[in-house]
Motif scaffolding. Sequence first.
Motif, PDB file in Angstrom:
ATOM      1  N   GLY A  91      86.397  69.920 103.253  1.00  0.00           N
ATOM      2  CA  GLY A  91      85.590  70.408 104.125  1.00  0.00           C
ATOM      3  C   GLY A  91      84.472  71.462 103.915  1.00  0.00           C
ATOM      4  N   PHE A  92      84.256  72.087 104.915  1.00  0.00           N
ATOM      5  CA  PHE A  92      83.501  73.906 104.438  1.00  0.00           C
ATOM      6  C   PHE A  92      83.497  74.327 103.530  1.00  0.00           C
ATOM      7  CE2 PHE A  92      84.130  72.130 109.243  1.00  0.00           C
ATOM      8  CZ  PHE A  92      82.112  72.169 109.109  1.00  0.00           C
ATOM      9  N   LYS A  93      84.583  74.237 102.266  1.00  0.00           N
ATOM     10  CA  LYS A  93      85.076  75.023 101.439  1.00  0.00           C
ATOM     11  C   LYS A  93      84.066  75.443 100.823  1.00  0.00           C
ATOM     12  CE  LYS A  93      90.083  74.804 103.251  1.00  0.00           C
ATOM     13  NZ  LYS A  93      90.771  74.476 103.257  1.00  0.00           N
ATOM     14  N   LEU A  94      83.351  74.449 100.037  1.00  0.00           N
ATOM     15  CA  LEU A  94      82.842  74.594  98.642  1.00  0.00           C
ATOM     16  C   LEU A  94      81.687  74.921  99.293  1.00  0.00           C
ATOM     17  CD1 LEU A  94      85.134  71.828  96.699  1.00  0.00           C
ATOM     18  CD2 LEU A  94      85.416  73.581  97.254  1.00  0.00           C
ATOM     19  N   LEU A  95      81.151  74.911  99.808  1.00  0.00           N
ATOM     20  CA  LEU A  95      79.488  75.047 100.319  1.00  0.00           C
ATOM     21  C   LEU A  95      79.600  76.746  98.945  1.00  0.00           C
ATOM     22  CD1 LEU A  95      79.485  75.100 104.379  1.00  0.00           C
ATOM     23  CD2 LEU A  95      78.514  73.185 102.918  1.00  0.00           C
ATOM     24  N   LEU A  99      75.845  76.211  96.725  1.00  0.00           N
ATOM     25  CA  LEU A  99      74.460  77.435  96.451  1.00  0.00           C
ATOM     26  C   LEU A  99      74.815  77.904  95.388  1.00  0.00           C
ATOM     27  CD1 LEU A  99      73.057  79.252  98.075  1.00  0.00           C
ATOM     28  CD2 LEU A  99      74.808  81.113  99.044  1.00  0.00           C
ATOM     29  N   LEU A 100      76.027  78.236  95.266  1.00  0.00           N
ATOM     30  CA  LEU A 100      75.615  78.919  93.401  1.00  0.00           C
ATOM     31  C   LEU A 100      74.931  78.359  93.200  1.00  0.00           C
ATOM     32  CD1 LEU A 100      76.356  81.609  91.745  1.00  0.00           C
ATOM     33  CD2 LEU A 100      78.929  80.150  91.720  1.00  0.00           C
ATOM     34  N   ALA A 101      75.084  77.026  92.798  1.00  0.00           N
ATOM     35  CA  ALA A 101      75.527  76.307  91.637  1.00  0.00           C
ATOM     36  C   ALA A 101      72.981  75.552  92.261  1.00  0.00           C
ATOM     37  CB  ALA A 101      75.198  74.492  91.980  1.00  0.00           C
ATOM     38  N   THR A 102      72.874  75.849  92.955  1.00  0.00           N
ATOM     39  CA  THR A 102      71.637  75.805  93.690  1.00  0.00           C
ATOM     40  C   THR A 102      70.535  77.046  93.096  1.00  0.00           C
ATOM     41  OG1 THR A 102      72.104  74.818  95.367  1.00  0.00           O
ATOM     42  CG2 THR A 102      69.841  75.679  95.288  1.00  0.00           C
ATOM     43  N   VAL A 103      71.196  78.232  92.852  1.00  0.00           N
ATOM     44  CA  VAL A 103      70.828  79.381  92.561  1.00  0.00           C
ATOM     45  C   VAL A 103      70.655  79.697  91.325  1.00  0.00           C
ATOM     46  CG1 VAL A 103      71.078  81.949  92.534  1.00  0.00           C
ATOM     47  CG2 VAL A 103      70.911  80.612  95.051  1.00  0.00           C
ATOM     48  N   LEU A 226      80.925  76.810 108.467  1.00  0.00           N
ATOM     49  CA  LEU A 226      79.689  76.809 108.295  1.00  0.00           C
ATOM     50  C   LEU A 226      79.585  77.655 107.245  1.00  0.00           C
ATOM     51  CD1 LEU A 226      76.575  74.626 109.062  1.00  0.00           C
ATOM     52  CD2 LEU A 226      76.143  76.725 107.445  1.00  0.00           C
ATOM     53  N   LEU A 227      79.194  78.764 108.288  1.00  0.00           N
ATOM     54  CA  LEU A 227      78.913  79.974 107.120  1.00  0.00           C
ATOM     55  C   LEU A 227      79.985  80.817 106.751  1.00  0.00           C
ATOM     56  CD1 LEU A 227      76.680  81.696 110.841  1.00  0.00           C
ATOM     57  CD2 LEU A 227      75.724  80.930 108.822  1.00  0.00           C
ATOM     58  N   LYS A 228      81.328  81.057 107.132  1.00  0.00           N
ATOM     59  CA  LYS A 228      82.227  81.458 106.331  1.00  0.00           C
ATOM     60  C   LYS A 228      82.090  80.359 104.743  1.00  0.00           C
ATOM     61  CE  LYS A 228      86.662  81.816 108.279  1.00  0.00           C
ATOM     62  NZ  LYS A 228      87.420  81.749 108.748  1.00  0.00           N
ATOM     63  N   GLY A 229      82.231  79.421 104.807  1.00  0.00           N
ATOM     64  CA  GLY A 229      82.363  77.953 103.488  1.00  0.00           C
ATOM     65  C   GLY A 229      81.151  79.100 102.861  1.00  0.00           C
ATOM     66  N   LEU A 230      79.605  79.133 103.483  1.00  0.00           N
ATOM     67  CA  LEU A 230      78.806  79.271 102.807  1.00  0.00           C
ATOM     68  C   LEU A 230      78.578  81.053 102.223  1.00  0.00           C
ATOM     69  CD1 LEU A 230      76.164  77.408 102.249  1.00  0.00           C
ATOM     70  CD2 LEU A 230      75.010  79.166 103.757  1.00  0.00           C
ATOM     71  N   PHE A 231      79.159  81.895 102.474  1.00  0.00           N
ATOM     72  CA  PHE A 231      79.042  83.480 102.409  1.00  0.00           C
ATOM     73  C   PHE A 231      80.301  83.772 101.937  1.00  0.00           C
ATOM     74  CE2 PHE A 231      75.150  82.561 105.430  1.00  0.00           C
ATOM     75  CZ  PHE A 231      74.528  82.785 104.208  1.00  0.00           C
ATOM     76  N   PRO A 233      83.110  83.941  99.250  1.00  0.00           N
ATOM     77  CA  PRO A 233      83.229  82.392  97.607  1.00  0.00           C
ATOM     78  C   PRO A 233      84.906  82.328  97.592  1.00  0.00           C
ATOM     79  CG  PRO A 233      83.154  84.819  96.908  1.00  0.00           C
ATOM     80  CD  PRO A 233      82.607  84.883  98.916  1.00  0.00           C
ATOM     81  N   TYR A 234      85.441  81.906  97.901  1.00  0.00           N
ATOM     82  CA  TYR A 234      87.552  81.310  98.611  1.00  0.00           C
ATOM     83  C   TYR A 234      86.868  80.301  99.019  1.00  0.00           C
ATOM     84  CZ  TYR A 234      92.032  82.334  99.174  1.00  0.00           C
ATOM     85  OH  TYR A 234      93.374  82.824  99.491  1.00  0.00           O
TER      86      TYR A 234
END
Length: 558
Positions: A91-95, A99-103, A226-231, A233-234
Amino acid sequence: MPRTESRKDGSGDGISTVSGSRNPLQPPDTSSEEPFTTYFDSKIPIPEDETHSCFSFRKLWAFTGPGFLMSIAYLDPGNIESDLQSGAVAGFKLLWVLLLATVIGLLLQRLAARLGVVTGLHLAEVCHRQYQKVPRIILWLMVELAIIGSDMQEVIGSAIAINLLSMGKIPLWGGVLITIADTFVFLFLDKYGLRKLEAFFGFLITIMALTFGYEYVTVKPDQEQLLKGLFIPYCQNCGTPQLEQAVGIVGAVIMPHNMYLHSALVKSRQVNRANKKEVREANKYFFIESCIALFVSFIINIFVVTVFAEAFFDKTNADVHEVCANTSSPHSSLFPSDNQTLQVDIYKGGVVLGCYFGPAALYIWAIGILAAGQSSTMTGTYSGQFVMEGFLNLRWSRFARVLLTRSIAITPTLFVAIFQDVEHLTGMNDFLNVLMSLQLPFALIPVLTFTSLPSVMNDFANGLFWKIGGGVVILLICSINMYFVVAYVMSLNHLGLYIGAALLSVVYLSFVAYLTWLCLIALGVSFLACGKTQQLGFAMRPELFLLNNVDADSVVAR
C-alpha cells in the motif's frame, strides 16, 4: 609536447592544468591528429551573467540537461515495476523508503558529478588510470554485467509496451527488434546538437509524467494516506514480503551504471578547470539541476506507487479475475480464480488497469512504459559506451563503438525474448535485480575513493563529513542489497545452487574487500597502507594526479 602551466582567474585562485585540448590524464600524444572524443564533439558554453553573482537562471539553464538524462535511470521499467509491486504489496506504507532512497541517490550522484567536473574525466577513465590492470579488468566486467542486466529490463520493458499497444499482435522478440532499431536512430540525434538530444529526453520524461499522472488522476489515491506513508517512517503489520519489497526499492533506485553515466554527462559543458571559481560554480549548478531532475522523477514514481496502492492493495487473484471477466477482457486467464494475493509486473499491471478503469488506462499505461523503456535504453547505451571506452581506452569510430556496446548488451535480451513468454517474466526480473544489486559496490566504492583523494580532486576532495557520511551510506546500501541477494538465493531451494553461490561469494567478497581497502586508504586510514599502496593498489603514474598546485609563475616542461 604538452606543458603544465598555472593560470589565475580574477579572484586570484590558480590551479595547474595541462594546456591544449588533450585530456590531462591521457598519455602525451605526439601526433598531429585531432584529439579523440569519447562522445561529445562539441561542448555547450556557459554564459556570463555579471548582474547575478550568487545565482543566475541563465547559467542554470545552460547547465540543465545532464541531471535529467541521469534521472531517467530512476524511471526505467525496473523502477516502475518496483513501484507498482510496492503499492500492491504494502500500500502506501513504503513511500518513505522511496523518498529516502531518492535522497541517498541524489547525494551519491553529487559525488559522481563532482568527479567529472573537477577532473575532466568520467569514472571509467579515472578507474582505467588509477587501478592496476587486473582489478581494472575485473571491475570493467562487473560493470558490464550491471549494464547488461539493466538493458535487459529496459529493452524488454519497451517490448512489453509495444505488445500491449498492438493488442498482443507484436510478440516480445518483435518488440525487442523494434526497440533496438529505433534506439540506433535516436542515438545519433546528438549529431544535430546536444541540446536537441537533451530536449528529446525531456520530451520522453514529459510523456511519462502525463501518462502516469493520468492514471493518478483517474484512480484518485487517498491523499492523507499518501502523506502519512511519505513522512512517517513506519510500516505497520509488515512482514517478510513488505521487507523484501523495501529492499527492492533501494536496489531499483540506486543503479551502478548511473554513477559512470553522470560523471561523463557533466563533461558536456565548457568549464575552465584551471579556474576554481568556475569549477565551484559548475558543481553548484549541476547539483541544483540534479535536485530538480530527481524531484520530477520522484513525483512520477509516487504516481505509480499510489495508483497501485489505492486500487490493488490487498486484492486477490479471484477479485481481479472476476472484474476482468465481467469487462470481457481477453486477459482474464492471466489471473487464476483463487485467493492468492495479487502479483503484478509491468505487463499484468497494465492489464489490471485496463480491467478496472477501461481500455484507455491500459493504452496510456503502455505509452508511459514505452517512454520509460526507450529513454532508459538510450541512456543505458551511453553508459555502455562510456564504460567500455573508459576502461579499455578504445579508439574506434563512433558507429563501431555503438555497435559493439549494443551487441554485448542486446544479444542475451534477444534470446530471452525469443524463448520466454511475455506473461512469465517476473522470475527473470527478480534475477536481474539481484544481478544489479551485486554490482553496486563496483560503482559506489570507486566514486567515493577517487572523490576523497586530494591527489585527484585537489581542493575539491571530500571533507570529513562527506568521507564519513559517504562511507556509512555506501555500507548501508551494500548491506541492504546483500540481504536482497541472500533472500533470493535462499528462495531457490536447491543445494547445488547454494554451493555454487557460496563459492562465488568468496571470490566476490575478496574483490570487494580489495576495493574497500583502497577506499579506506583514500579516506585517510593510512595505517592500512603499510607503505605499499602504490605497489599493490593505485598505479604509479604521475600524470594521474590531477590539479596539483604549482607555483603560480612556473612553467614546467614535460
